[in-house]
Design a protein around this motif. Structure first.
Motif, PDB file in Angstrom:
ATOM      1  N   PHE A  21       0.880  -1.168   0.000  1.00 23.36           N
ATOM      2  CA  PHE A  21       0.000   0.000   0.000  1.00 23.36           C
ATOM      3  C   PHE A  21       0.914   1.212   0.000  1.00 23.36           C
ATOM      4  N   TRP A  22       0.929   1.989  -1.073  1.00 19.54           N
ATOM      5  CA  TRP A  22       1.942   3.016  -1.261  1.00 19.54           C
ATOM      6  C   TRP A  22       2.079   4.004  -0.109  1.00 19.54           C
ATOM      7  N   PRO A  23       1.006   4.380   0.630  1.00 23.27           N
ATOM      8  CA  PRO A  23       1.227   5.304   1.753  1.00 23.27           C
ATOM      9  C   PRO A  23       2.106   4.701   2.858  1.00 23.27           C
ATOM     10  N   LEU A  24       2.081   3.382   3.013  1.00 25.70           N
ATOM     11  CA  LEU A  24       2.958   2.751   4.000  1.00 25.70           C
ATOM     12  C   LEU A  24       4.424   2.919   3.606  1.00 25.70           C
ATOM     13  N   GLY A  25       4.707   2.735   2.352  1.00 24.74           N
ATOM     14  CA  GLY A  25       6.073   2.932   1.881  1.00 24.74           C
ATOM     15  C   GLY A  25       6.511   4.373   2.015  1.00 24.74           C
ATOM     16  N   LEU A  26       5.601   5.296   1.736  1.00 25.40           N
ATOM     17  CA  LEU A  26       5.898   6.712   1.883  1.00 25.40           C
ATOM     18  C   LEU A  26       6.147   7.067   3.347  1.00 25.40           C
ATOM     19  N   ALA A  27       5.349   6.501   4.239  1.00 25.24           N
ATOM     20  CA  ALA A  27       5.539   6.747   5.677  1.00 25.24           C
ATOM     21  C   ALA A  27       6.893   6.203   6.132  1.00 25.24           C
ATOM     22  N   MET A  28       7.264   5.041   5.642  1.00 26.39           N
ATOM     23  CA  MET A  28       8.552   4.457   6.012  1.00 26.39           C
ATOM     24  C   MET A  28       9.699   5.308   5.467  1.00 26.39           C
ATOM     25  N   LEU A  29       9.549   5.834   4.255  1.00 23.47           N
ATOM     26  CA  LEU A  29      10.563   6.715   3.688  1.00 23.47           C
ATOM     27  C   LEU A  29      10.712   7.974   4.541  1.00 23.47           C
ATOM     28  N   ALA A  30       9.587   8.542   4.973  1.00 25.33           N
ATOM     29  CA  ALA A  30       9.647   9.728   5.843  1.00 25.33           C
ATOM     30  C   ALA A  30      10.326   9.387   7.155  1.00 25.33           C
ATOM     31  N   TYR A  31      10.067   8.205   7.706  1.00 23.48           N
ATOM     32  CA  TYR A  31      10.713   7.777   8.950  1.00 23.48           C
ATOM     33  C   TYR A  31      12.219   7.662   8.747  1.00 23.48           C
ATOM     34  N   ILE A  32      12.632   7.097   7.627  1.00 26.99           N
ATOM     35  CA  ILE A  32      14.058   6.936   7.355  1.00 26.99           C
ATOM     36  C   ILE A  32      14.729   8.302   7.237  1.00 26.99           C
ATOM     37  N   LEU A  33      14.089   9.213   6.518  1.00 26.21           N
ATOM     38  CA  LEU A  33      14.707  10.510   6.260  1.00 26.21           C
ATOM     39  C   LEU A  33      14.618  11.469   7.432  1.00 26.21           C
ATOM     40  N   PHE A  34      13.474  11.507   8.124  1.00 28.52           N
ATOM     41  CA  PHE A  34      13.248  12.535   9.127  1.00 28.52           C
ATOM     42  C   PHE A  34      13.097  12.000  10.538  1.00 28.52           C
ATOM     43  N   GLY A  35      13.169  10.706  10.739  1.00 25.21           N
ATOM     44  CA  GLY A  35      12.945  10.122  12.062  1.00 25.21           C
ATOM     45  C   GLY A  35      13.940  10.587  13.098  1.00 25.21           C
TER      46      GLY A  35
END
Length: 136
Positions: free
Chosen positions: A26-40
């Protein structure tokens, strides 16, 4: 933050794999994970940031549990239901005490850091050369 954690902000094999799987499912999950990687990492540096997140997560899960208990609270045994409710109330009081103690400790640690910073600043002011007196 525990730097040996498997799932921490950054480009680790686990976070990349979760991001790829998230995009596939589900693409929003991947986007959320990308945001976590970049901004977490940026959100963990704030004072009380983790505590606020923990409280928010607890409130969300507690509301779900409370709703769940309301739906299925009748076990058919009044004595058991009363005992369970008394235990849940006792645990809630204990949780509130622990939360209060945590806040007191954080306040204490903040005051210790502030006092140490003030001491270092005062020492700096005493030891620095007097620039105005030397030039006049």
């Amino acid at each position: 933050m525990n730097q040996s954690a498997l799932l921490r902000p950054g480009w680790t094999p686990a976070t990349v794999a979760l991001m790829v799987v998230g995009f596939m499912v589900f693409w929003p999950l991947g986007l959320a994970m990308l945001a976590y990687i970049l901004f977490g990492q940026k959100f963990t540096g704030y004072r009380d940031g983790n505590g606020v997140r923990d409280v928010m997560m607890w409130k969300c899960s507690h509301k779900r549990r409370r709703h769940h208990h309301r739906r299925f609270s009748d076990s058919g045994n009044v004595a058991f239901d009363e005992w369970r409710q008394a235990e849940l109330d006792r645990l809630e009081r204990e949780r509130l005490k622990l939360e209060e103690m945590r806040q007191e400790f954080e306040s204490y640690m903040y005051e210790l850091r502030r006092a140490k910073d003030q001491e270092e600043f005062d020492r700096f002011m005493r030891e620095r050369p007097m620039k105005g007196a030397d030039q006049g």
